[in-house]
Design a protein around this motif. Structure first.
Motif, PDB file in Angstrom:
ATOM      1  N   HIS A 263       0.810  -1.215   0.000  1.00  0.00           N
ATOM      2  CA  HIS A 263       0.000   0.000   0.000  1.00  0.00           C
ATOM      3  C   HIS A 263       0.847   1.270   0.000  1.00  0.00           C
ATOM      4  O   HIS A 263       0.326   2.361  -0.222  1.00  0.00           O
ATOM      5  N   LEU A 264       2.149   1.156   0.251  1.00  0.00           N
ATOM      6  CA  LEU A 264       3.033   2.330   0.243  1.00  0.00           C
ATOM      7  C   LEU A 264       3.349   2.789  -1.173  1.00  0.00           C
ATOM      8  O   LEU A 264       3.889   3.880  -1.362  1.00  0.00           O
ATOM      9  N   ASP A 265       3.013   1.964  -2.157  1.00  0.00           N
ATOM     10  CA  ASP A 265       3.176   2.350  -3.565  1.00  0.00           C
ATOM     11  C   ASP A 265       2.023   3.272  -3.943  1.00  0.00           C
ATOM     12  O   ASP A 265       0.865   2.840  -4.031  1.00  0.00           O
ATOM     13  N   ASP A 266       2.303   4.554  -4.181  1.00  0.00           N
ATOM     14  CA  ASP A 266       1.229   5.526  -4.426  1.00  0.00           C
ATOM     15  C   ASP A 266       0.613   5.388  -5.812  1.00  0.00           C
ATOM     16  O   ASP A 266      -0.363   6.076  -6.127  1.00  0.00           O
ATOM     17  N   THR A 267       1.155   4.498  -6.653  1.00  0.00           N
ATOM     18  CA  THR A 267       0.566   4.270  -7.983  1.00  0.00           C
ATOM     19  C   THR A 267      -0.275   2.994  -8.017  1.00  0.00           C
ATOM     20  O   THR A 267      -0.795   2.633  -9.071  1.00  0.00           O
ATOM     21  N   LEU A 268      -0.401   2.319  -6.893  1.00  0.00           N
ATOM     22  CA  LEU A 268      -1.084   1.021  -6.862  1.00  0.00           C
ATOM     23  C   LEU A 268      -2.566   1.154  -7.218  1.00  0.00           C
ATOM     24  O   LEU A 268      -3.259   2.041  -6.716  1.00  0.00           O
ATOM     25  N   ASN A 269      -3.044   0.275  -8.087  1.00  0.00           N
ATOM     26  CA  ASN A 269      -4.470   0.198  -8.399  1.00  0.00           C
ATOM     27  C   ASN A 269      -4.912  -1.264  -8.338  1.00  0.00           C
ATOM     28  O   ASN A 269      -4.096  -2.160  -8.099  1.00  0.00           O
ATOM     29  N   ARG A 304      -3.334   2.473   4.325  1.00  0.00           N
ATOM     30  CA  ARG A 304      -2.514   3.679   4.293  1.00  0.00           C
ATOM     31  C   ARG A 304      -2.778   4.551   5.510  1.00  0.00           C
ATOM     32  O   ARG A 304      -1.855   5.150   6.078  1.00  0.00           O
ATOM     33  N   LEU A 305      -4.032   4.602   5.919  1.00  0.00           N
ATOM     34  CA  LEU A 305      -4.385   5.392   7.101  1.00  0.00           C
ATOM     35  C   LEU A 305      -3.726   4.812   8.356  1.00  0.00           C
ATOM     36  O   LEU A 305      -3.182   5.560   9.190  1.00  0.00           O
ATOM     37  N   GLU A 306      -3.767   3.495   8.497  1.00  0.00           N
ATOM     38  CA  GLU A 306      -3.124   2.853   9.642  1.00  0.00           C
ATOM     39  C   GLU A 306      -1.616   3.125   9.637  1.00  0.00           C
ATOM     40  O   GLU A 306      -1.000   3.316  10.694  1.00  0.00           O
ATOM     41  N   GLU A 307      -1.034   3.132   8.446  1.00  0.00           N
ATOM     42  CA  GLU A 307       0.397   3.421   8.325  1.00  0.00           C
ATOM     43  C   GLU A 307       0.689   4.859   8.760  1.00  0.00           C
ATOM     44  O   GLU A 307       1.669   5.120   9.472  1.00  0.00           O
ATOM     45  N   ALA A 308      -0.169   5.785   8.340  1.00  0.00           N
ATOM     46  CA  ALA A 308       0.012   7.191   8.711  1.00  0.00           C
ATOM     47  C   ALA A 308      -0.096   7.366  10.224  1.00  0.00           C
ATOM     48  O   ALA A 308       0.706   8.099  10.836  1.00  0.00           O
ATOM     49  N   LYS A 309      -1.054   6.718  10.850  1.00  0.00           N
ATOM     50  CA  LYS A 309      -1.221   6.824  12.301  1.00  0.00           C
ATOM     51  C   LYS A 309      -0.016   6.248  13.034  1.00  0.00           C
ATOM     52  O   LYS A 309       0.426   6.773  14.065  1.00  0.00           O
ATOM     53  N   MET A 317       7.581  14.755  17.775  1.00  0.00           N
ATOM     54  CA  MET A 317       6.639  15.816  17.432  1.00  0.00           C
ATOM     55  C   MET A 317       7.315  16.970  16.690  1.00  0.00           C
ATOM     56  O   MET A 317       6.738  17.555  15.779  1.00  0.00           O
ATOM     57  N   ASP A 318       8.530  17.308  17.092  1.00  0.00           N
ATOM     58  CA  ASP A 318       9.191  18.447  16.469  1.00  0.00           C
ATOM     59  C   ASP A 318       9.726  18.128  15.078  1.00  0.00           C
ATOM     60  O   ASP A 318      10.229  19.010  14.377  1.00  0.00           O
ATOM     61  N   GLU A 319       9.636  16.858  14.684  1.00  0.00           N
ATOM     62  CA  GLU A 319      10.140  16.468  13.373  1.00  0.00           C
ATOM     63  C   GLU A 319       9.027  16.107  12.396  1.00  0.00           C
ATOM     64  O   GLU A 319       9.293  15.815  11.234  1.00  0.00           O
ATOM     65  N   ILE A 320       7.781  16.132  12.868  1.00  0.00           N
ATOM     66  CA  ILE A 320       6.653  15.702  12.019  1.00  0.00           C
ATOM     67  C   ILE A 320       6.284  16.786  11.012  1.00  0.00           C
ATOM     68  O   ILE A 320       6.067  17.947  11.381  1.00  0.00           O
ATOM     69  N   ARG A 321       6.215  16.370   9.738  1.00  0.00           N
ATOM     70  CA  ARG A 321       5.629  17.206   8.687  1.00  0.00           C
ATOM     71  C   ARG A 321       4.522  16.375   8.042  1.00  0.00           C
ATOM     72  O   ARG A 321       4.765  15.269   7.567  1.00  0.00           O
ATOM     73  N   LEU A 322       3.301  16.892   8.080  1.00  0.00           N
ATOM     74  CA  LEU A 322       2.151  16.111   7.621  1.00  0.00           C
ATOM     75  C   LEU A 322       2.279  15.684   6.162  1.00  0.00           C
ATOM     76  O   LEU A 322       1.825  14.602   5.783  1.00  0.00           O
ATOM     77  N   ILE A 323       2.907  16.502   5.344  1.00  0.00           N
ATOM     78  CA  ILE A 323       3.056  16.119   3.940  1.00  0.00           C
ATOM     79  C   ILE A 323       3.981  14.908   3.817  1.00  0.00           C
ATOM     80  O   ILE A 323       3.778  14.018   2.980  1.00  0.00           O
ATOM     81  N   ASP A 324       4.988  14.834   4.712  1.00  0.00           N
ATOM     82  CA  ASP A 324       5.877  13.672   4.714  1.00  0.00           C
ATOM     83  C   ASP A 324       5.133  12.419   5.187  1.00  0.00           C
ATOM     84  O   ASP A 324       5.350  11.313   4.686  1.00  0.00           O
ATOM     85  N   ILE A 325       4.232  12.622   6.171  1.00  0.00           N
ATOM     86  CA  ILE A 325       3.421  11.502   6.664  1.00  0.00           C
ATOM     87  C   ILE A 325       2.525  10.981   5.540  1.00  0.00           C
ATOM     88  O   ILE A 325       2.376   9.769   5.354  1.00  0.00           O
ATOM     89  N   ALA A 326       1.954  11.898   4.787  1.00  0.00           N
ATOM     90  CA  ALA A 326       1.054  11.516   3.693  1.00  0.00           C
ATOM     91  C   ALA A 326       1.797  10.678   2.656  1.00  0.00           C
ATOM     92  O   ALA A 326       1.363   9.587   2.279  1.00  0.00           O
ATOM     93  N   PHE A 331      -0.129   7.808   0.335  1.00  0.00           N
ATOM     94  CA  PHE A 331      -0.999   8.792  -0.314  1.00  0.00           C
ATOM     95  C   PHE A 331      -0.167   9.614  -1.285  1.00  0.00           C
ATOM     96  O   PHE A 331       0.979   9.970  -0.994  1.00  0.00           O
ATOM     97  N   ASN A 332      -0.749   9.934  -2.435  1.00  0.00           N
ATOM     98  CA  ASN A 332       0.025  10.672  -3.429  1.00  0.00           C
ATOM     99  C   ASN A 332      -0.297  12.161  -3.479  1.00  0.00           C
ATOM    100  O   ASN A 332       0.235  12.889  -4.308  1.00  0.00           O
ATOM    101  N   ASN A 333      -1.190  12.587  -2.576  1.00  0.00           N
ATOM    102  CA  ASN A 333      -1.439  14.028  -2.476  1.00  0.00           C
ATOM    103  C   ASN A 333      -2.035  14.359  -1.106  1.00  0.00           C
ATOM    104  O   ASN A 333      -2.593  13.484  -0.429  1.00  0.00           O
ATOM    105  N   LYS A 334      -1.900  15.598  -0.726  1.00  0.00           N
ATOM    106  CA  LYS A 334      -2.304  16.038   0.607  1.00  0.00           C
ATOM    107  C   LYS A 334      -3.824  16.030   0.759  1.00  0.00           C
ATOM    108  O   LYS A 334      -4.358  15.721   1.830  1.00  0.00           O
TER     109      LYS A 334
END
Length: 371
Positions: A263-269, A304-309, A317-326, A331-334
């Motif tokens: 699921h980490l492959d953002d092109t997966l269909n 993907r959601l479970e992976e993000a959580k 906390m001081d190193e988290i960037r939500l776009i990096d988490i996405a 996920f391939n977009n915010k």
């Protein structure tokens, strides 16, 4: 009027069996079910002739339904086998189930050779005879109920085990309904037979009631056929009836997500995923729908959601960037990341992070992935 309704039911049984045997989709289930209906039609027709007195004109038809009734139990079970295993074929060992039929047929041969008048006398005596608890014939006839009861139990058990894995198979659900209806029908006969020596109800009366109930069951089946429901529709869903294959494919699907992290492959269909599993797209899609209760798209989003959580909980906390988490969770977009997160957890990603930081996280909503 009663005789007309019963005769119509017998003809309807023959008609349905003809349709099932002549259709383009000649599956094993349809063939077995057609022969089951033919036997019921013959039984109903013979009982009607006896009950109405018309048997006097065709005495040689007397007794033909008794041996073939012992073909019904294995047919009921074989239909269940076919539904849970699309590759099921009759082998030599399966023909052992027909031994009771052969024994009864041989046992009946002397009766078939009797003169017509002698047969009629035996039928009249049977119709007026009150069974006795001391009679061997009573317990011999009682054995049929135990015989078919065992097969009914086995068939229902096989189908219910199948339903724990495949919940929405229309044909399995419908056949279970037929089996339960037929079980109640047989239970009514069993209760009557047990108490028949007490003489509470004469056999001709019960015979008419029994025939009407069987006619109703046949009419219900005919309605399904005429209504062209999914039960008899040849355009069925992908075959999920091979349980061994089903379980193996289900495990491969879980491994792809939980071990390979596909699921980490953002092109997966769906097409690419099905190819990685080694099955057709339609088969994988239907299996996911049955076992996980959602579409492939939703299941992919949930992993993907479970992976993000998990990333949120394990990153400082001081190193988290939500776009990096996405991106790190597939996920391939915010936008899709935010929308999925909010719809499935009740929190936006930033709210979720704040709740983690404050230690006040509560579960508002969410989808639990089937493990």
């Amino acid at each position: 009027m009663l005789s007309f309704l019963i005769a119509f039911g017998a003809c309807q049984a023959f008609f349905i069996s003809l349709v099932l045997l002549s259709g383009k989709d000649k599956t094993s289930f349809r063939r077995f079910f057609a022969w089951f209906l033919i036997i019921e039609g013959i039984t109903l027709f013979e009982r009607l002739l006896v009950g109405s007195g018309l048997i006097d004109a065709v005495p040689h038809l007397i007794g033909i339904s008794y041996p073939i009734s012992f073909l019904k139990p294995p047919l009921l079970l074989f239909m269940a086998f076919v539904l849970v295993n699309g590759q099921f074929k009759l082998r030599k060992v399966h023909y052992l189930h027909f031994i009771p039929f052969v024994i009864l047929l041989v046992f009946k041969l002397p009766f078939y050779a009797m003169a017509p008048d002698a047969k009629l006398d035996m039928v009249r005596a049977f119709m007026n005879k009150v069974p006795s608890y001391q009679s061997f014939d009573f317990y011999l006839s009682l054995s049929f109920f135990f015989h078919i009861g065992i097969y009914m139990y086995m068939a229902i058990r096989v189908l219910r085990e199948f339903k724990t894995l495949v919940k929405n198979n229309a044909l399995v659900n419908w056949y279970l309904t037929v089996l339960f209806s037929y079980s109640y029908f047989l239970l009514a006969h069993f209760i009557y037979f047990i108490f028949s020596p007490l003489g509470w109800m004469k056999f001709p009366t019960f015979n008419q009631i029994s025939m009407l109930i069987m006619t109703f069951i046949i009419q219900s089946i005919a309605y399904k056929l005429i209504n062209r429901s999914s039960v008899f529709n040849s355009k069925r869903k992908p075959e999920l009836s091979d349980l061994d294959k089903y379980k193996q494919t289900e495990q491969r699907i879980k491994n792809k997500f939980e071990t390979d992290k596909i699921h980490l492959d953002d092109t997966l269909n769906l097409e690419a995923f099905a190819q990685s599993v080694g099955e057709s797209t339609s088969y994988v899609s239907e299996l996911i729908n049955q076992r996980f209760g959602c579409s492939f798209k939703n299941l992919l989003a949930q992993y993907r959601l479970e992976e993000a959580k998990t990333l949120m909980r394990n990153t400082r906390m001081d190193e988290i960037r939500l776009i990096d988490i996405a991106y790190g969770s597939g996920f391939n977009n915010k936008v899709s990341f935010y929308r999925t997160f909010k719809s499935q957890t009740g929190y936006s990603p930033s709210e979720y992070l704040r709740e983690i930081k404050n230690g006040t996280l509560t579960k508002k909503s969410g989808y639990k992935i089937l493990r």
